[in-house]
Motif scaffolding. Structure first.
Motif, PDB file in Angstrom:
ATOM      1  N   TYR A   5      43.640   1.452 -30.969  1.00 24.32           N
ATOM      2  CA  TYR A   5      43.845  -0.128 -30.695  1.00 24.32           C
ATOM      3  C   TYR A   5      43.701  -0.783 -32.133  1.00 24.32           C
ATOM      4  N   ILE A   6      45.150  -1.042 -32.575  1.00 22.47           N
ATOM      5  CA  ILE A   6      45.174  -1.861 -33.610  1.00 22.47           C
ATOM      6  C   ILE A   6      44.845  -3.224 -33.772  1.00 22.47           C
ATOM      7  N   GLY A   7      44.486  -4.042 -32.788  1.00 19.99           N
ATOM      8  CA  GLY A   7      44.470  -5.967 -32.411  1.00 19.99           C
ATOM      9  C   GLY A   7      43.143  -6.297 -33.176  1.00 19.99           C
ATOM     10  N   PRO A   8      42.840  -7.405 -33.294  1.00 27.81           N
ATOM     11  CA  PRO A   8      41.806  -7.788 -33.832  1.00 27.81           C
ATOM     12  C   PRO A   8      40.148  -7.456 -32.765  1.00 27.81           C
ATOM     13  N   ALA A   9      39.202  -7.453 -33.654  1.00 33.45           N
ATOM     14  CA  ALA A   9      38.511  -6.250 -33.165  1.00 33.45           C
ATOM     15  C   ALA A   9      37.975  -7.620 -32.464  1.00 33.45           C
ATOM     16  N   ASP A  10      37.093  -9.030 -32.642  1.00 30.79           N
ATOM     17  CA  ASP A  10      37.195  -9.137 -31.462  1.00 30.79           C
ATOM     18  C   ASP A  10      37.783  -9.070 -30.030  1.00 30.79           C
ATOM     19  N   CYS A 131      51.183  -7.377 -46.966  1.00 35.26           N
ATOM     20  CA  CYS A 131      49.616  -8.108 -45.943  1.00 35.26           C
ATOM     21  C   CYS A 131      49.140  -8.593 -44.347  1.00 35.26           C
ATOM     22  N   GLY A 132      49.291  -7.415 -44.548  1.00 38.44           N
ATOM     23  CA  GLY A 132      48.913  -6.674 -43.324  1.00 38.44           C
ATOM     24  C   GLY A 132      49.630  -7.338 -41.734  1.00 38.44           C
ATOM     25  N   HIS A 133      50.509  -8.360 -41.678  1.00 34.01           N
ATOM     26  CA  HIS A 133      51.640  -8.749 -40.649  1.00 34.01           C
ATOM     27  C   HIS A 133      51.760  -7.955 -39.436  1.00 34.01           C
ATOM     28  N   LEU A 134      51.988  -8.254 -38.480  1.00 34.29           N
ATOM     29  CA  LEU A 134      52.776  -7.295 -37.536  1.00 34.29           C
ATOM     30  C   LEU A 134      53.812  -8.095 -37.299  1.00 34.29           C
ATOM     31  N   ASN A 135      54.420  -7.144 -37.444  1.00 29.06           N
ATOM     32  CA  ASN A 135      56.645  -7.887 -37.674  1.00 29.06           C
ATOM     33  C   ASN A 135      56.849  -7.516 -35.928  1.00 29.06           C
ATOM     34  N   LEU A 136      57.478  -8.253 -35.245  1.00 27.22           N
ATOM     35  CA  LEU A 136      58.206  -7.211 -34.270  1.00 27.22           C
ATOM     36  C   LEU A 136      59.608  -7.166 -35.291  1.00 27.22           C
ATOM     37  N   ILE A 137      60.391  -5.617 -34.809  1.00 22.61           N
ATOM     38  CA  ILE A 137      61.397  -5.912 -35.458  1.00 22.61           C
ATOM     39  C   ILE A 137      62.570  -5.888 -34.786  1.00 22.61           C
ATOM     40  N   LYS A 138      63.149  -6.602 -35.446  1.00 19.28           N
ATOM     41  CA  LYS A 138      64.611  -7.244 -34.464  1.00 19.28           C
ATOM     42  C   LYS A 138      66.353  -7.138 -35.214  1.00 19.28           C
ATOM     43  N   ASP A 139      66.990  -6.497 -34.632  1.00 18.84           N
ATOM     44  CA  ASP A 139      68.393  -6.230 -34.831  1.00 18.84           C
ATOM     45  C   ASP A 139      68.136  -5.821 -36.609  1.00 18.84           C
ATOM     46  N   ASP A 140      67.324  -4.586 -36.579  1.00 16.83           N
ATOM     47  CA  ASP A 140      67.242  -3.154 -37.682  1.00 16.83           C
ATOM     48  C   ASP A 140      66.871  -4.177 -38.655  1.00 16.83           C
ATOM     49  N   ASP A 141      66.094  -5.117 -38.614  1.00 13.17           N
ATOM     50  CA  ASP A 141      65.291  -5.365 -39.845  1.00 13.17           C
ATOM     51  C   ASP A 141      64.276  -5.660 -40.729  1.00 13.17           C
ATOM     52  N   TYR A 142      63.918  -5.288 -40.513  1.00 15.91           N
ATOM     53  CA  TYR A 142      62.789  -4.036 -41.550  1.00 15.91           C
ATOM     54  C   TYR A 142      61.787  -4.843 -42.326  1.00 15.91           C
ATOM     55  N   THR A 143      61.673  -6.333 -42.711  1.00 18.66           N
ATOM     56  CA  THR A 143      61.652  -7.236 -43.747  1.00 18.66           C
ATOM     57  C   THR A 143      60.345  -7.955 -43.135  1.00 18.66           C
ATOM     58  N   CYS A 144      58.908  -7.806 -43.878  1.00 16.66           N
ATOM     59  CA  CYS A 144      58.170  -8.524 -43.104  1.00 16.66           C
ATOM     60  C   CYS A 144      58.484 -10.555 -43.080  1.00 16.66           C
ATOM     61  N   ALA A 145      58.283 -10.491 -41.682  1.00 15.36           N
ATOM     62  CA  ALA A 145      58.758 -12.395 -41.710  1.00 15.36           C
ATOM     63  C   ALA A 145      58.110 -13.067 -42.639  1.00 15.36           C
ATOM     64  N   VAL A 146      56.437 -12.688 -43.198  1.00  9.45           N
ATOM     65  CA  VAL A 146      56.131 -14.002 -43.853  1.00  9.45           C
ATOM     66  C   VAL A 146      55.785 -13.372 -44.943  1.00  9.45           C
ATOM     67  N   CYS A 147      55.510 -12.156 -45.698  1.00 11.47           N
ATOM     68  CA  CYS A 147      55.922 -12.390 -47.239  1.00 11.47           C
ATOM     69  C   CYS A 147      57.173 -11.816 -47.330  1.00 11.47           C
ATOM     70  N   GLY A 148      58.070 -11.144 -46.981  1.00 13.52           N
ATOM     71  CA  GLY A 148      59.489 -10.647 -47.086  1.00 13.52           C
ATOM     72  C   GLY A 148      59.208  -8.705 -47.775  1.00 13.52           C
ATOM     73  N   THR A 149      58.014  -8.216 -48.105  1.00 11.50           N
ATOM     74  CA  THR A 149      58.106  -6.746 -47.975  1.00 11.50           C
ATOM     75  C   THR A 149      59.171  -5.753 -47.498  1.00 11.50           C
ATOM     76  N   ALA A 150      59.397  -5.006 -47.915  1.00  7.94           N
ATOM     77  CA  ALA A 150      59.974  -4.191 -46.869  1.00  7.94           C
ATOM     78  C   ALA A 150      59.095  -2.946 -45.837  1.00  7.94           C
TER      79      ALA A 150
END
Length: 152
Positions: A5-10, A131-150
């Motif tokens: 499990y990697i979600g929120p501890a609470d 940034c640690g954001h969890l991304n759902l990969i769509k259309d083979d776009d492996y770019t963070c939706a929050v900070c743009g990191t590959a």
């Protein structure tokens, strides 16, 4: 490969009650006859000992698994006969790879529940190393939706 499990501890701290184990057709029938069918999908996990556990859809996968590691997790729908009509690997708490299908198939086969032979919808997840954001990969776009990191 077990998924931790990697979600929120609470959320993990409130991880009760555990999902209902479905080891046989009789287990399915007993559970399904008392289940709330307003939502046709349910939360599921496959435990590390290969047992399918199910819970209401709005419950957390980590609760369904009683906080334990899993072989697979997602959402599942059945018809009244026990045939699986929909099954995914959609779990943002465990982020299982689509390659976890054999564990799902084995658990369903062990319980005597017919299934479609693969996920009806698959999901790929990626955690941003910056940034640690969890991304759902769509259309083979492996770019963070929050900070743009590959994403790897």
């Amino acid at each position: 490969m077990p998924y931790r499990y990697i979600g929120p501890a609470d959320i993990a701290a409130r991880a009760f009650p555990a999902g209902r184990p479905i080891r046989s057709r009789a287990d399915f029938t007993a559970w399904y006859s008392g289940a709330d069918h307003r939502d046709p999908l349910f939360t599921y996990v496959v435990t590390t000992d290969g047992v399918l556990r199910v819970a209401p859809r709005r419950s957390e996968h980590v609760a369904c698994a009683a906080g334990a590691d899993v072989l697979a997790a997602g959402e599942i729908g059945f018809d009244p006969s026990g045939r699986v009509v929909e099954v995914t690997n959609q779990s943002t708490g465990y982020c299982p790879d689509p390659s976890c299908w054999p564990a799902v198939a084995a658990a369903l086969d062990a319980a005597g529940l017919p299934h479609p032979g693969g996920f009806t919808s698959t999901f790929v997840f990626g955690h941003c190393p910056v940034c640690g954001h969890l991304n759902l990969i769509k259309d083979d776009d492996y770019t963070c939706a929050v900070c743009g990191t590959a994403l790897a």
